[in-house]
Design an enzyme around this catalytic site. Structure first.
Site, short mmCIF file in Angstrom:
data_model
loop_
_atom_site.label_atom_id
_atom_site.label_comp_id
_atom_site.label_asym_id
_atom_site.label_seq_id
_atom_site.Cartn_x
_atom_site.Cartn_y
_atom_site.Cartn_z
N ARG A 35 -3.19 -14.31 -1.15
CA ARG A 35 -4.22 -14.70 -0.21
C ARG A 35 -5.10 -15.79 -0.83
O ARG A 35 -5.07 -16.01 -2.03
CB ARG A 35 -5.05 -13.47 0.18
CG ARG A 35 -4.29 -12.50 1.07
CD ARG A 35 -5.01 -11.19 1.25
NE ARG A 35 -5.02 -10.38 0.05
CZ ARG A 35 -5.43 -9.11 0.00
NH1 ARG A 35 -5.86 -8.52 1.10
NH2 ARG A 35 -5.41 -8.45 -1.14
N ASN A 38 0.81 -1.22 0.00
CA ASN A 38 0.00 0.00 0.00
C ASN A 38 0.84 1.27 0.00
O ASN A 38 0.41 2.31 0.51
CB ASN A 38 -0.96 0.02 1.20
CG ASN A 38 -2.00 -1.08 1.13
OD1 ASN A 38 -2.29 -1.73 2.12
ND2 ASN A 38 -2.56 -1.31 -0.05
#
Length: 356
Positions: free
Chosen positions: A234, A104
């Site tokens: 993920r 991020n």
């Protein structure tokens, strides 16, 4: 690779040892969580006048305090107030998750902020912090030339080559900025090192471009550091070709002032894939989802199956789905479609005329 992992362990030990000293002096058993601030740290984009004021001075103090001994920063952390002793470097966890990270935009954003702040503030601590942060980015670069999501290494998918959320591209953009910078805070050695490490990063981008049916295509969200093959992240982020991340990589490669033949070949192949796999007749946002539309906006899937180029999706169970409507627990809150490749293809239309 052995040296790379050894350095990661050394930096992790430095981080944890410093925190253990703080906790012992306070007779605390574990860190307290830092305050949270979302979504990203982006104060480096403020205008020059803001950097002269008290708000910038206050934020400088907070940013310096939240830098880990290893030299990086965490994400989603409120840095307006300096870190207290015994407090975690991150709001994300009271353990060592994402401490520090490149996810991020973390670490790159703080370094960009310090670079801007150094132009208006005479503070030796800003330079020292900036140099440590740059050193961490250099140490974090894998022998293959790309970057992981977290460094020091955390384990699992975090250690893979990470294009997800543009982690590697953000590092490369910052290195290019440092290489061109005339700021007093940047040393000649850092400029030269930034140029050299960015060049290695470009080589990694070209080397990781996926091949399907004998043709170059685009990139995945994450790639194995050794084999360079696309790997899952993920549970719902499957092995696949990524529309969103590949748009950022393609745009970055087109920004290079003197691309070699390998870069030109990679860009042309990526543009061909993105153009061939655009989706029409729908609109999408992460909150309301996918709906039919006659607006004419093109969409691209976040993930495409490597062999068939069909859009793929998954719930948290990791089962491959070919229909977005079959999503349940990951139906919203994740960008399954996006428009990012449109801008890259628009740039390509001009770029391609100058790069045969």
């Amino acid at each position: 690779w052995s040296a790379y992992i050894t350095e990661s362990r050394r930096l992790r030990d430095a981080d944890t040892a410093a925190m253990h000293l703080e906790l012992r002096s306070l007779t605390l058993a574990r860190m307290t969580k830092a305050p949270e601030r979302a979504p990203e740290f982006d104060y480096g984009s403020r205008d020059d006048a803001w950097f002269v004021g008290d708000s910038a001075r206050r934020l400088v103090e907070g940013v310096l305090s939240f830098q880990t001994p290893s030299g990086g920063w965490s994400k989603r952390t409120d840095m307006w107030t300096p870190r207290a002793r015994g407090m975690s470097y991150s709001a994300d966890s009271d353990g060592w998750h994402y401490i520090p990270t490149l996810d991020n935009g973390a670490t790159m954003a703080q370094l960009t902020f310090l670079l801007r702040a150094s132009a208006t503030r005479r503070d030796a601590r800003i330079g020292e912090s900036f140099h440590r942060g740059v050193a961490l980015l250099v140490a974090a670069q894998q022998p293959n030339g790309c970057w992981p999501q977290n460094y020091p290494l955390e384990g699992g998918y975090h250690d893979a080559i990470t294009f997800n959320d543009d982690a590697t591209i953000r590092v490369l953009v910052l290195l290019d900025t440092i290489a061109r910078s005339r700021a007093v805070i940047v040393t000649d050695a850092e400029r030269a090192l930034a140029r050299e490490r960015a060049a290695r990063g470009v080589q990694c981008l070209v080397a990781t471009q996926a091949v399907s049916a004998g043709k170059r295509t685009v990139w995945g969200q994450q790639h194995d550091p050794l084999s360079l093959a696309i790997v899952p992240a993920r549970s719902y982020e499957l092995v696949g070709l990524s529309g969103r991340e590949s748009a950022a990589i393609t745009s970055y490669l087109m920004s290079l002032p003197s691309p070699d033949a390998g870069v030109v070949r990679a860009v042309r192949a990526a543009a061909a894939f993105l153009r061939a796999n655009a989706i029409s007749g729908y609109a999408y946002d992460a909150r309301d989802g996918l709906r039919a539309s006659t607006g004419g906006t093109l969409l691209w899937a976040r993930l495409y199956e490597i062999e068939t180029h069909r859009p793929i999706f998954s719930n948290r169970d990791g089962v491959t789905l070919y229909d977005w409507n079959k999503l349940t627990d990951r139906r919203t809150g994740y960008a399954w479609f996006g428009t990012e490749p449109a801008a890259a293809l628009k740039t390509y239309d001009t770029w391609s005329r100058h790069h045969e």
